[in-house]
Design a protein around this motif. Structure first.
Motif, PDB file in Angstrom:
ATOM      1  N   LYS A 113       0.801  -1.153  -0.050  1.00 30.17           N
ATOM      2  CA  LYS A 113      -0.078   0.051   0.014  1.00 30.17           C
ATOM      3  C   LYS A 113       0.741   1.324  -0.149  1.00 30.17           C
ATOM      4  CE  LYS A 113      -3.943  -2.189   0.581  1.00 30.17           C
ATOM      5  NZ  LYS A 113      -4.803  -2.595  -0.520  1.00 30.17           N
ATOM      6  N   GLU A 123       1.381   2.940  -3.046  1.00 30.12           N
ATOM      7  CA  GLU A 123       0.335   3.714  -3.611  1.00 30.12           C
ATOM      8  C   GLU A 123       0.256   5.269  -2.804  1.00 30.12           C
ATOM      9  OE1 GLU A 123      -3.500   1.786  -2.768  1.00 30.12           O
ATOM     10  OE2 GLU A 123      -3.136   0.129  -4.371  1.00 30.12           O
ATOM     11  N   ASP A 146       2.598   7.386  -4.718  1.00 31.46           N
ATOM     12  CA  ASP A 146       2.215   7.655  -6.155  1.00 31.46           C
ATOM     13  C   ASP A 146       1.130   8.564  -6.085  1.00 31.46           C
ATOM     14  OD1 ASP A 146       4.050   6.342  -7.242  1.00 31.46           O
ATOM     15  OD2 ASP A 146       2.874   4.705  -7.908  1.00 31.46           O
ATOM     16  N   LEU A 147       0.175   8.534  -5.071  1.00 31.21           N
ATOM     17  CA  LEU A 147      -0.995   9.282  -4.794  1.00 31.21           C
ATOM     18  C   LEU A 147      -0.753  10.740  -4.404  1.00 31.21           C
ATOM     19  CD1 LEU A 147      -4.203   9.115  -5.432  1.00 31.21           C
ATOM     20  CD2 LEU A 147      -4.339   8.202  -3.069  1.00 31.21           C
ATOM     21  N   LEU A 148       0.248  10.723  -3.839  1.00 33.75           N
ATOM     22  CA  LEU A 148       0.419  12.056  -3.332  1.00 33.75           C
ATOM     23  C   LEU A 148       1.606  12.773  -3.353  1.00 33.75           C
ATOM     24  CD1 LEU A 148      -1.757  14.132  -1.991  1.00 33.75           C
ATOM     25  CD2 LEU A 148      -0.865  13.455   0.396  1.00 33.75           C
TER      26      LEU A 148
END
Lengths: 216, 408, 181, 399
Positions: free
Chosen positions: B215, B218, B221-223
Motif C-alpha cells: 500500500k 500507492e 504515487d497518489l500524493l
C-alpha cells in the motif's frame, strides 16, 4: 478591507428613507408593467419589466449608500439592458452584454469595490446637489430629444418610396465592427477605458513615503 | 531570517521590502502590486479545520498574503506535568498517553525509560524490549499515517486520508488485541510491558507489514508524486539547516532540513543500537528533491519514508523475538530511588524528553516533559510571514503538531 | 532547463500524475468497501478489550485496592461488614472521569473487577455516567443466612456460657442441615 | 421569456419549430385563445420542467457524489434510506428545510437572502438553452452555447454577493477567489469551445448534435479533428474551475477558508448553492457531450432513426403521433437517454477527479488559467482551423 457594517447605523442608511425609495421604485415598476401591457400586450409587459430593471437598477445604484450594493444594483441594469436587446432581436448583443458586463466587468468592479471602505459623507446634500443638477439637465435634454424624434403611433416611419425593411438593432450590433462609422468611436472608447484603468491604479498606488510613515 | 512580530495596534509591518521583487528559491521573480491596501487581522482557530485541534493562529493578512502570524496555545492545557507530581509513578502512565495521543506507545516508552533510568539494578527482559520496539514502531507508522493523511486534507486531497486510516485501523486493531485499547494504550509499563502478545499476534504483525509495503507504494504515487501536491508544497515554508538548529527542531522537521540526526541511532536506547548495528534500517534525510532543501515536501517525504524504515525495524524484531518473561522485577508499590533523570526518545514528532526527579517516595517530586510539537510549532511564526494564506495552512500541516502535546 | 522545456514538463507532469492518481482511486472504486455497517454488523472485539467494567460482587472484599490504584479516584465503594459477611451499599464508577487504563484491575487480590467488551455508552443525562457496578444491594441471600446462623450460634454460645455449661462446637454439617430445614 | 420572443409573434406558421410541447398545445388550442397565451403556457411548463430537472439532477448527483466518494475511499456511503441510500437526498432535503434559518447579525440581510436566488435563477436561465432531445427542448436558441456561457457567468455575482453579505472574513475570501477565478477561466473555456464550434459551424446544440450523426451515429467531433481531444481536456479543466469543483474549489476550500462563501449559510439557502453547483456540472457536461461527444447521437439513436416510420392517429385535434423512425417518440426517448448518460458520465469524471487530486493554490490557479490554458487553447483553435482548411483544400472537405 473593511466589512460593510463598520460604519455607524444600518448598511442601507435610514430605514424609513429606504422604504420610501423602494416603495416609489415598486410603484414605478407597476406603472411600467401596466402601461406596457395596455399598450402592446405581452411584449409590452416584457418591455416594462426590462425597463424597470434597467432604470430601477440605475436609480438604486445611485441611491444606495454602500458602494458594494450600488455595484450589485448595476447588475440589474445590465440584465435589463440585455433583456431589451433580446426584445429587439439582437440576441448576440444581449448575450455578449451578459457575458462581458455581468460576468466580467461587474465581477472585476466588485473585486475593486469590495476593497474600498465606505464613504460616510457621500450623501450630504452639498455633495449630491452638483451631480443632481448635471444629471437632471442631461435627463431633460435627452427626454426632449426623444420626445421630438420618437414615433408613438406604433407604425413604422417610412418615407415615400422606401420599403419596410429598416436597419434593426441586430444589424447595429454587428455593425459595430462592420460599418466604418462606428469603429473609430469604439476604439476611442476602448483607449479611454484603458487610460482610466491605468490612471485609477496610479491614484491608488502606495507611495514610498507612505511606507516610511507606517514603518516608523 | 529576521522576523517582525505582528503587532495588532500598529500598521502593517511588511516582512519584505515591497518595492523589490521577491526572488523565489526556484529562481522565479515574484512581484507585488504596489497598491494601497489595508491589513486585516484574521483569526485562524481555535476552531478551524486546518489547525489540527484547538490551536489559534492570529494572522495579519494583506489580501491573500500573510504579513504576520502568531500561534496562540493553551486551549488544551490539562496540567499533565503537575498531575505527574501528585500521582504515583505507575498512575502517571495513563496521562502520558494523552499528550501526544497519536503516538501513545512512544510516550509510554519515554516515561517508563525515564523512571527505569532511576531504578538501578532493574533489568528489562529481552522479550519485553522487543515487544516495546514493535509497538513503538507500529505506532510510529500509525502516527505518520495520520500526518500524511491530514496533510493531504490540508492540501485538499481527501482520499489519501481514508487510505491512511484504513491501514491505521488495522494497526489499531493489532494494539487492541495486545493491550485492549485503540488510542490510549498504557501498554508499556515501568520494567517491561504488561501483557504478552496473544497467540498468533506476531504472525498478524508480519502480515500487516507485507500488506503495508504494497500500500505504501500507492501512498507515494497518489500524493507525494502528484504534480499539484508538489507544486503546493515544494519551496513552501523552507527551513534552512541553521534555522532548524536554532529553533531546536527535532524529528522529521529536523531531518527534513537535511540534518542527519536521529536519537535511535545517535543516542541509542532500548535495542535500537543493536538493530542499527545490524544494518536493519536507515535514517531518511531530505535532499531537497522537488524544491529547495527544508520545504514542506521534504518534511512530508521524511515521514513517508520513515514508515518504511519502521516496517524494517518491526521485521527485524519479528525475526529475533524469543519467548521469555515480559516484565522485570518491579515491586507492586513502586518506590523509586532518589535521583533525577532525563531520557529523550525519538517520537514520531521529534525528541520526547522526560525529566523526572524522585526523593525516594511513591510520588515524583518533579515531572517535566519536553514535547516535540511544542518546540516545532514555534517555527510556524517565522515561516508564515510573506506566504499566501493557502501556504500558511500547508505550513501548519507540515509541522504536524498535536495540540495535546503542545499544551499538555 | 529552459523555459519552454519547463513549460512542457509542467504540462506533462500535471497530466501524468493526475492520471496515475485517478488510476489508483479508480481501482478502489471497483473494490468492495472495507468498512462495515455498524449498528447492523459489528467487528469482533478482542477479549482483552478495555471496555466498561463488571464486578464479581460475591468475591469482592471491599479492600479498596482498586480505588487506591485509580489515578483519578473515580471508584467509590461502600459496604458494611457483619463479621465475615459484607452488606453492600454502593460500588460506583464515574465514567465521566474514567480513562479506561485498566490500572484498577491488576491490584485486586480476589481478581473480581474486570473490564468487559461493551463500549457504547450514550446518555442524555450526565448523572447516568456514574455507574453502580453492584448487581445486588445489601447482602446476598446465602451470605445473610450464613450471617444469621453465625449470630445465632454466637447467641447460643453466650447463652450456654451464661448457663455455665461448656458446650463443644457443633459440627458444620449439622448447621447446614438446620439451615436447610 | 426567450421562447416567447424567439419567433416573430405575428407569424402564425411554424410555431414550435418541432417542439413537442408547443406543437401539442397549439394543436389543442381553441380559436378564442390567443397564440401568445399558448406560448406563455409553454414557456411556463418549460420553467417548471427546468426547476424539476435541476432538483432531480441535484438529488441524483449528491447521491452519486457520496457513493463515488465512498467507494473510492473504501467506504459504502449512504446505505440506510432506500436501496443503497438512494432516497438519502430526500431525507437531507427535508432536514435542510426544517433547519433553523440563520442570518448572521452583522449580515446585509437583503443581499444575504437575494444571493442564493440569483445563483439559482441564473442557472435556471442557462437551462433554457439545453435541449433534451431533437424535439424536446425549452427554447431553441441559435446561440445556445453562448447563452449558456453568458448565464452561468452570472452565478459569479451571486457567489460574490453571498460572500460579501455574510460579513465574515472567510466568506469574503471565498467570494474574492471566486471572482478572480471565474474571470480567469471564462477565457479558456470560451476559446477551447471554439474548436468544436469551428467544426460544427453552429452555436445551436441541436444542430451541433445533428452534425455528428454519420458513421452509424459515431461521427463525433472528437474523431473529426486531431485538436479536438486536447481541446476537450482544456475545456474540462476550465469547466472544473467554472463550477468550483476540486481541484479548483478555492471559493469554498474547506481546509483553508472553513467553508468559503458558504460559511454563514445554513439550511435551504445553503442547499441552493449546492443545487446550483450540481446543475452547473450537469449542464457543462451536457455541453461537452454536445460539442465533443456526439450529443444525441449514438449507435442506438441511429438504429432507432433507421427504423421504418410507424404512426398512430390520435384524432383530429392532436393529429398523428410518430412511434418509430426519425423524429418519433422512441427516437426522442433514446436521444434523452443518450444525452443524460453522457452528461452524467461527465459528472462522474468530475467527481472522480475531485476525490483524487489535491487543491491548487490561488496564484497557481491564475497561472494555470492565464499562462497555460489560454495559450494552449488558442493553439488548439489555430491548429483545428488550419486542419479544417487543409482538409477542405486537399480532401474536398468530406469530414
Amino acid at each position: 478591507m473593511v466589512p460593510a457594517s463598520s460604519g455607524p447605523g444600518p448598511i442601507g442608511g435610514d430605514p424609513n428613507l429606504q422604504r420610501l425609495f423602494y416603495g416609489a421604485l415598486a410603484l414605478l415598476g407597476l406603472v411600467a408593467l401596466v402601461a406596457g401591457g395596455l399598450r402592446a400586450g405581452a411584449p409590452g409587459v416584457a418591455f416594462g419589466l426590462m425597463a424597470l430593471l434597467t432604470v430601477g437598477g440605475a436609480l438604486a445604484c445611485v441611491w444606495e449608500r454602500s458602494v458594494v450594493r450600488s455595484a450589485f444594483a448595476l447588475m440589474a441594469t445590465f440584465m435589463g439592458t440585455a433583456g431589451i436587446f433580446v426584445l429587439l432581436e439582437a440576441d448576440f448583443l444581449a448575450m455578449a452584454q451578459v457575458l462581458i458586463y455581468v460576468g466580467g466587468i461587474l465581477a472585476l468592479l466588485l473585486f475593486g469595490v469590495m476593497l474600498t471602505p465606505p464613504d460616510l459623507g457621500e450623501r450630504k446634500l452639498t455633495r449630491v446637489l452638483g451631480g443632481l443638477a448635471v444629471v437632471g439637465a442631461a435627463t431633460i435634454w435627452i427626454g426632449m430629444q426623444v420626445a421630438g424624434s420618437a414615433n408613438f403611433s406604433g407604425q413604422p416611419v417610412l418615407t415615400p418610396g422606401e420599403t419596410a425593411d429598416p436597419v434593426t438593432a441586430k444589424d447595429i450590433g454587428v455593425g459595430f465592427l462592420a460599418y466604418d462609422q462606428y469603429v473609430i468611436p469604439f476604439e476611442l472608447a476602448a483607449v479611454l477605458l484603458t487610460v482610466a484603468l491605468v490612471a485609477s491604479v496610479y491614484i491608488a498606488r502606495r507611495k514610498r513615503s507612505d511606507y516610511a510613515e507606517e514603518r516608523r | 531570517m529576521a522576523q517582525t512580530a505582528p503587532d495588532s495596534k500598529q500598521g502593517a509591518s511588511p516582512s519584505m521590502s515591497l518595492d523589490e521583487a521577491r526572488v523565489l528559491p526556484s529562481g522565479e521573480r515574484e512581484f507585488m502590486l504596489d497598491v494601497r491596501t489595508q491589513d486585516m487581522e484574521l483569526n485562524m482557530g481555535p476552531q478551524h479545520p486546518a489547525t489540527h485541534g484547538v490551536m489559534r493562529i492570529l494572522l495579519r493578512v494583506d489580501g491573500e498574503i500573510v504579513t504576520g502570524a502568531q500561534p496562540h496555545l493553551g486551549y488544551l492545557h490539562r496540567c499533565a506535568e503537575k498531575i505527574g507530581e501528585n500521582v504515583e509513578w505507575l498512575q502517571y502512565l495513563p496521562y502520558t498517553d494523552r499528550y501526544d495521543y497519536l503516538s501513545s506507545m512512544n510516550n509510554n516508552l519515554g516515561y517508563s525509560m525515564a523512571v527505569e533510568a532511576l531504578m538501578t539494578g532493574l533489568e528489562i527482559p529481552r522479550r519485553a524490549q522487543m515487544l516495546r520496539i514493535i509497538c513503538a514502531e507500529l505506532n510510529r507508522i500509525g502516527s505518520h499515517l495520520i500526518a500524511y493523511g491530514t496533510y493531504g486534507l490540508d492540501i485538499g486531497a481527501f482520499t489519501p486520508f481514508f487510505y491512511a486510516f484504513r491501514e491505521r485501523e488495522w494497526m489499531m486493531a493489532l494494539f487492541e488485541k495486545i493491550c485492549g485499547a485503540r488510542l490510549t494504550y498504557s501498554y508499556i509499563r515501568i520494567g517491561g510491558v504488561f501483557n504478552d502478545a496473544p497467540p498468533g499476534w506476531l504472525g498478524e504483525v508480519e502480515r500487516f507489514c507485507d500488506v503495508f509495503e504494497q500500500k505504501w507504494v500507492e501512498y507515494y504515487d497518489l500524493l507525494m508524486e502528484n504534480h499539484i501536491f508538489v507544486k503546493r508544497t515544494a519551496d513552501v515554508g523552507v527551513i534552512s539547516r541553521e534555522m532548524a538548529l536554532d529553533f531546536g527542531l527535532t524529528g522529521p522537521m529536523l531531518r527534513g532540513s537535511g540534518v542527519d540526526w536521529d536519537l535511535r541511532r545517535d543516542m541509542p536506547y532500548s535495542l535500537y543500537g543493536e538493530i542499527w548495528k545490524d544494518g536493519a534500517f536507515k535514517i531518511p534525510v531530505a535532499r531537497g528533491e522537488k524544491g529547495s532543501l527544508g520545504d514542506c515536501w521534504d518534511r512530508t517525504w521524511v515521514r513517508v519514508m520513515e514508515m518504511m524504515e519502521s516496517i524494517k525495524i518491526v521485521r527485524w524484531c519479528l525475526a529475533h523475538i524469543e519467548p521469555g518473561p515480559i516484565i522485570g522485577d518491579v515491586p507492586k508499590v513502586l518506590r523509586v530511588p532518589t535521583g533525577e533523570a532525563y531520557v529523550g526518545i525519538e517520537n514520531p514528532r521529534g525528541e520526547l524528553g522526560h525529566y523526572v526527579v524522585s526523593d525516594g517516595g511513591k510520588v515524583a517530586i518533579r515531572v517535566r516533559v519536553r514535547g516535540p510539537s511544542f518546540v516545532n510549532v514555534a517555527v510556524t511564526e517565522a515561516l508564515m510571514t510573506g506566504t499566501l494564506l493557502s501556504d500558511a495552512v500547508a505550513i501548519v500541516g507540515s509541522t504536524d503538531v498535536v495540540i495535546g502535546e503542545t499544551d499538555r | 532547463m529552459n523555459a519552454t522545456a519547463k513549460y512542457a514538463k509542467n504540462v506533462w507532469d500535471g497530466l501524468k500524475s493526475s492520471l496515475v492518481g485517478m488510476q489508483i482511486t479508480g481501482k478502489y472504486l471497483l473494490q468492495k468497501p472495507i468498512t462495515v455497517q455498524y449498528p447492523l454488523e459489528r467487528l469482533p472485539i478482542p477479549n482483552r478489550y478495555r471496555g466498561i467494567h463488571y464486578l464479581e460482587q460475591e468475591k469482592c472484599i471491599n479492600c479498596l485496592a482498586c480505588a487506591r490504584a485509580c489515578p483519578i479516584d473515580c471508584i467509590e465503594m461502600d459496604a458494611v461488614r457483619h463479621g465475615k459477611e459484607l452488606e453492600w451499599v454502593s460500588f460506583t464508577l464515574d465514567y465521566q472521569k474514567c480513562m479506561f487504563c485498566e490500572l484498577c484491575v491488576y491490584p485486586c487480590p480476589k481478581d473480581c473487577i474486570h473490564m468487559g467488551t461493551e463500549f457504547a455508552f450514550v446518555s442524555y443525562d450526565r448523572s447516568e455516567f456514574k455507574h453502580d457496578l453492584l448487581s445486588f444491594k445489601g447482602m446476598a441471600r446465602e451470605a445473610k443466612i450464613r450471617m444469621l446462623e453465625a449470630e445465632e450460634k454466637k447467641k447460643r454460645k453466650e447463652a450456654a456460657k451464661a448457663a455455665g455449661q461448656e458446650v463443644a462446637d457443633e459440627p458444620e454439617s449439622d448447621a447446614d442441615a438446620e439451615a436447610e430445614s | 421569456m426567450l421562447a416567447v420572443t424567439e419567433t416573430p409573434l405575428a407569424a402564425p406558421a411554424p410555431v414550435g419549430d418541432g417542439n413537442l410541447v408547443l406543437d401539442l398545445l397549439t394543436g389543442l388550442r381553441p380559436e378564442s385563445v390567443p397564440l401568445w397565451a399558448v406560448m406563455a403556457t409553454s414557456a411556463l411548463i418549460a420553467v417548471g420542467l427546468a426547476v424539476a430537472l435541476i432538483s432531480l439532477i441535484a438529488m441524483f448527483s449528491t447521491w452519486m457524489e457520496r457513493k463515488v466518494a465512498g467507494h473510492i475511499q473504501c467506504r459504502y456511503g449512504p446505505m440506510h434510506v432506500g436501496w443503497h441510500g438512494w432516497l438519502q437526498p430526500i431525507a437531507d432535503g427535508v432536514k435542510l428545510l426544517l433547519k433553523e434559518d440563520i442570518i448572521p447579525k452583522g449580515a446585509d440581510k437583503v443581499l444575504f437572502v437575494l444571493s442564493p436566488a440569483i445563483v439559482l435563477a441564473s442557472l435556471l436561465g442557462a437551462m433554457a438553452a439545453l435541449a433534451l432531445s431533437p424535439n424536446f427542448f425549452f427554447a431553441d436558441i441559435d446561440l445556445g452555447v453562448f447563452f449558456i456561457l453568458a448565464m452561468t457567468s452570472t452565478t459569479t455575482i451571486g457567489v460574490v454577493m453571498a460572500g460579501w453579505a455574510s460579513n465574515s472574513k472567510w466568506s469574503l475570501y471565498g467570494s474574492m477567489r471566486e471572482a478572480a477565478q471565474v474571470i480567469a477561466y471564462e477565457v479558456p473555456l470560451g476559446i477551447s469551445l471554439m474548436v468544436p464550434l469551428i467544426v460544427a459551424g453552429t452555436f445551436n446544440l441541436r444542430e451541433a448534435s445533428a452534425a455528428q450523426g454519420g458513421w452509424y451515429g459515431m461521427h463525433w467531433f472528437v474523431f473529426q479533428n486531431p485538436f479536438m481531444l486536447p481541446a476537450f481536456l482544456l475545456f474540462f479543466t476550465a469547466v472544473l474551475a467554472e463550477t468550483k469543483r476540486a481541484p479548483f474549489d478555492l471559493p469554498e476550500s474547506e481546509s483553508e477558508l472553513v467553508s468559503g462563501f458558504l460559511t454563514e449559510y445554513s439550511g435551504i439557502r445553503w442547499s441552493f448553492f449546492f443545487m446550483e453547483e450540481y446543475a452547473a456540472m450537469f449542464l457543462y457536461s451536457a455541453v461537452g457531450a454536445f460539442f465533443f461527444f456526439g450529443g444525441f447521437e449514438s449507435p442506438f439513436t441511429w438504429a432507432v432513426a433507421q427504423m421504418a416510420p410507424h404512426t398512430i392517429d390520435l384524432g383530429e385535434t392532436i393529429g398523428t403521433l410518430k412511434l418509430l423512425g426519425e423524429g418519433s417518440l422512441l427516437h426522442n426517448l433514446v436521444a434523452v437517454a443518450t444525452i443524460v448518460v453522457k452528461a452524467f458520465a461527465g459528472v462522474f469524471l468530475m467527481m472522480w477527479v475531485r476525490w483524487s487530486l489535491p487543491r491548487i493554490r490561488i496564484d497557481q490557479v491564475m497561472t494555470l488559467g492565464y499562462k497555460y490554458l489560454t495559450p494552449l487553447s488558442m493553439v488548439c483553435v489555430l491548429g483545428a482551423a488550419l486542419f479544417e482548411l487543409a482538409w477542405i483544400r486537399f480532401f474536398g472537405g468530406a469530414s
